[in-house]
Scaffold this motif. Sequence first.
Motif: not given
Length: 424
Positions: A233, A256, A258-259, A308, A314
Amino acid sequence: MTTLVKTTSLAASLLLLSGCSGLSNLGTPTKPKVDETVEVIDSKSIKSIADITSIAFEWKKVEDPKVVGYNFYRANMHKDGRRLKLIKSLDNRYTTHFVDTKLQPNTKYVYQISSKAMNGSESNTTTAYVTQTAARALPVSFAQGISDLPNRIKLVWRPHPDLRIRYYEIQKFDTGLNKWKLLKRIDGRLNAEYIDDRLGNNKVYKYRITALTYEDVATQPTEVITAKTKPLPIGAQNFQATVNQPKKIVLTWEPSPTEDVLKYSIHRSLFESLGFSKVKEVSKDTLSVTDKIDSDGKTYYYKVFAIDKDHLRSSDKIDSRMGMTLNKPAKPVITLAQIQGSKAILNWSTGDKRAMSYNVYKTTEVSFFESKTEKFTDIKGLRFEDNNIINGVQYKYSIQSNDEYGLMSEKTDDAELILPKIKN
C-alpha cells in the motif's frame, strides 16, 4: 485384446528382409538360423493393445515340442525403415504375453515373431504386424495465474480429462539463470491448484504446467502463465510532526490513496534512520495522533505506515519526520540588583518572548547552617521590590520565566544583597 493395425503390403516387404537382417542375439548382428520345420506362431492369433509408450501383445502358443520360446523383432517405421532387429527373446514356450516398453508416442512400429528351438535355430517369422503407439495426451486446456495476492500467486487449471494423467509439474522461470526450473509436483489428476508463496511485492513471475501420465510421459506445457503479486500500500501522505507543543508531539497526515488500507501504524525512534519501534496503531479514519511526553525539548523521529486488508505494510524506505516537545522558555537576564533605602530592588529583561509572567525566589540566610526560601509568583512586570528585609541579613534573589503553557525557565544565578546594619 484386439489387433490395432492390420498387416499391409509394406509390412510384407519387411517380412521378406527379416530373414537376412534380423538379430538372433540381442545387440549381436548375425544371420538367423532358420529351421523351416519349426512351427510358426499363427499370425492371425496375434493381438495387441497400445499405450503411449508401450504395446502389449498376446498370441496363441505353438504346440511344437522343439520350441522353447519366442523371438520378437521390431522396426520403428519412422526411423528404422525396413531394418528389423531382435528386441526380446522369451525362454518359455508357454508364454503368450509380452509388453514392449519405452517406445515413442504416436509412432508406427512393425513386428515379426519367430519360434525359438532348443538347438538355437528358429522358425520363419510371422507375417509383419504393424501397430502404433497412442498419441501423447493433449496439454492442459486451461490454466491461469491469479494476480494481486499478498506475497503469493495462485495457479489454477482445468483438471485433465485423460484418465492416463497421474500428476502435474509446475515450472517457474528463473530470471537469474534464464531457464525454467521445476517448482512443484502436484499428485492426482483432479488436483488443480497451487499457491506459490513467500514472494516479493509487486513482482511479475512466469509459470507453465505440464501433465504427466502413469508412465511419466509428459504433455506439452501450457502457454506461459504470467502473474503479478500485490504491491505494498502507499503510505500516509503529507506527514507532519509538531515542534512547539508542551509535553507532547502531535502527528498529522493525510490518508493513503490505497483503497483497502485499514489502519496506520506509528513508529518512533530517538534516531533519524534506525531503531524504530511501534508505539500505536489507529484506524484508517484517524489521521492524527498525540504522543504525550513528560519532558521538555524532547526530540523523537517518527514514521507512519499504512496497513492494508492483507496485512501488507507500506514501504520502510521513507524519510522520518522529526518532532519535538516545546522547550522551556529562556531564563530572564537580571539588569539591576541593589539595596535602595530599606528595600531590595531587582530589574530584569525578558529572555524569551514567550514569557508571560515571572517567579522571584528569595532565600534568607537564617544562620550559618540554615536558610529559607520564599517564592513570589505571577509577577507581570520586569521589576520586583522587596520591603521586607532586615538590616545585616544576607538575601539571595533569582528569577524564573513562565510561559502560557505553565512551562518554567531555569532560574537565573543568585543576586546577593544585604542591608547594612545601622551604626549606633
